[in-house]
Scaffold this active site. Structure first.
Site, PDB file in Angstrom:
ATOM      1  N   ASP A  42       0.781  -1.247   0.000  1.00 27.16           N
ATOM      2  CA  ASP A  42       0.000   0.000   0.000  1.00 27.16           C
ATOM      3  C   ASP A  42       0.811   1.295   0.000  1.00 27.16           C
ATOM      4  O   ASP A  42       1.776   1.424   0.755  1.00 27.16           O
ATOM      5  CB  ASP A  42      -0.860   0.087   1.268  1.00 27.16           C
ATOM      6  CG  ASP A  42      -1.607  -1.179   1.591  1.00 27.16           C
ATOM      7  OD1 ASP A  42      -1.545  -2.133   0.811  1.00 27.16           O
ATOM      8  OD2 ASP A  42      -2.250  -1.204   2.649  1.00 27.16           O
ATOM      9  N   GLU A  59     -10.531  -2.387   4.252  1.00 29.45           N
ATOM     10  CA  GLU A  59      -9.201  -1.883   4.578  1.00 29.45           C
ATOM     11  C   GLU A  59      -9.013  -0.484   3.978  1.00 29.45           C
ATOM     12  O   GLU A  59      -9.782  -0.053   3.130  1.00 29.45           O
ATOM     13  CB  GLU A  59      -8.123  -2.810   3.985  1.00 29.45           C
ATOM     14  CG  GLU A  59      -8.199  -4.242   4.477  1.00 29.45           C
ATOM     15  CD  GLU A  59      -7.092  -5.131   3.933  1.00 29.45           C
ATOM     16  OE1 GLU A  59      -6.574  -5.930   4.707  1.00 29.45           O
ATOM     17  OE2 GLU A  59      -6.749  -5.040   2.747  1.00 29.45           O
TER      18      GLU A  59
END
Ligand code: FRU
Length: 442
Positions: A24, A193
């Protein structure tokens, strides 16, 4: 320029670590002409493990310079995803214009922590009273913080199982639980998420990355459009409506840059999918970011959707090539699109990617079943299909050594897919449309 790491699938114009694993994008912010990008990083190998925040900077969102690891594991755990804010009024007391990072400490439990920087994000000190938010929920992570002007307070949104929790604070350290969003809304095929909550015009967009549950399997980015009053997010659509930000297989953990100039909303995806991210056929590094994109809104049949367009800096990095030959780093500008247009990219190994616009069905598809290497994971082969919400007049397609990103010029669709051709595609056959080839500026 590091000549020892020129693996054949290493992107030419996408951000990627020189060595090691990346997932990420984290803590992105803009300050004093510099774009800062942190990311989930394993410095010791090219698989997911040992999470740190590594740091890269850019002045044009295209050319990135590695700045080293910024936040490293401690007794509370490894460093999972999160965000940064620039504290212009010193509300936290770490200093005027301090850069404050919020991340998840992933130890025995997942808790939220703070680190602050007084040298523009180069080095961080951990806050002595970490963690700042705790819970019994096992998947409790990815804090995203922004300033809410109307209520003059900071808001933090994080993922808690299959919902998003919202908190408020005056000083960035003490947080009050406000509300949650998610139950019954959108897709729940996986864990929620990496949230973001953004004001777009007079509406609010709540970004919710989800893994698995994506439209073509594995991880993907859904979003909700509605209102936010500083306490609670209210979705304007019916609960069963699911909206996807990108219709490829390799668009995940997408969040925005904080403090971006000129009201721009710039978002950046991780260009992979948890189904096979650890197995893609690279060696010394794994994963790149998708191109930076700008977000807006459009309305179609009474529903609001996000527009996604490549950032102006992306177009500025290319120039038209008189010779018109397809290269490993190419932008294809597609115009004069008829109802049944197709674009096929291929090489002399018989590897190809077929893109089709079906104006009658209102779809755009990309087929990577024969695109090159795919045997590293059974979930890689795919044909992805996007709704076009009306006619597509022009497309921008960006090809790099191991990715293809297609964007409707009006922003109504984006499709981000990895490909691993054993030789770069050097041939393009376009039917029912016109293609101009642009090459990366030298
Ligand atoms: C999303 C994610 C986050 C987490 C991070 C760990 O890809 O699972 O929820 O913080 O990756 O690396």
């Amino acid at each position: 320029f590091d000549t020892t790491n020129r693996e054949k699938f290493r992107p030419i114009y996408h951000h990627t670590p020189a060595y090691g694993w990346m997932n990420d994008p984290n803590g992105m912010f803009y300050k004093d002409g510099v774009w800062h990008l942190y990311y989930q990083y394993n410095p010791f190998g090219s698989q997911w493990e040992n999470m740190n925040w590594a740091h890269s900077t850019s002045t044009d969102l295209m050319h990135w310079t590695y700045q080293g690891e910024a936040i490293q594991p401690d007794a509370l755990g490894t460093i999972f995803s999160g965000s940064c804010v620039v504290d212009k009024d010193n509300t936290a007391g770490f200093g005027k214009d301090a850069v404050i990072a919020f991340y998840t400490s992933a130890g025995a439990a997942q808790t939220q922590s703070i680190a602050y920087s007084t040298d523009n994000g180069k080095t961080f000190k951990k806050y002595v009273d970490n963690p700042i938010i705790t819970s019994d929920v096992p998947d409790f992570r990815d804090p995203n913080v922004f300033w809410h002007e109307d209520t003059k307070q900071w808001i933090l949104i994080l993922a808690a199982g299959q919902q998003m929790n919202i908190y408020s604070s005056k000083n960035l350290k003490d947080w009050k639980y406000e509300s949650n969003f998610g139950e019954g809304y959108g897709n729940h095929g996986g864990v929620w998420e990496c949230p973001d909550l953004l004001k777009v015009g007079d509406k609010w967009v709540l970004i919710c990355n989800i893994n698995p549950g994506g439209p073509f399997g594995g991880s993907a980015t859904q979003y909700f459009v509605g209102t936010f009053d500083g306490h609670k997010f209210t979705c304007a659509s019916k609960p069963e409506v699911t909206k996807w930000m990108d219709y490829g297989k390799d668009h995940y953990a997408t969040v925005s840059f904080s403090n971006a100039p000129d009201g721009r909303i710039v978002v950046l995806p991780w260009m992979s999918n948890w189904q096979y991210a650890n197995q893609v056929p690279t060696q010394q590094f794994r994963s790149a970011n998708g191109l930076p994109r700008e977000m807006g809104l459009f309305n179609y049949n009474g529903e609001d959707y996000v527009t996604i367009k490549p950032s102006p800096e992306v177009f500025a990095a290319f120039e038209q090539k008189p010779s018109g030959r397809l290269q490993a780093a190419t932008w294809l500008e597609v115009t004069n699109i008829k109802n049944n247009a197709s674009i096929v990219l291929s090489n002399d190994k018989g590897e190809k990617v077929t893109m089709v616009y079906d104006g009658k069905a209102g779809t755009f598809s990309m087929d990577r079943n024969e695109s090159g290497l795919s045997d590293f994971n059974n979930d890689f082969k795919a044909k992805t299909v996007a709704p076009t919400y009306g006619a597509v007049k022009a497309l921008n397609i960006f090809v790099d050594r191991s990715s293809i990103e297609a964007f409707d010029a009006d922003g109504k669709l984006s499709m981000t897919n990895l490909v691993f051709p054993t030789k770069p595609y050097d041939n393009v056959i376009a039917k029912g449309c016109k293609v101009k080839i642009h090459a990366l500026k030298q």
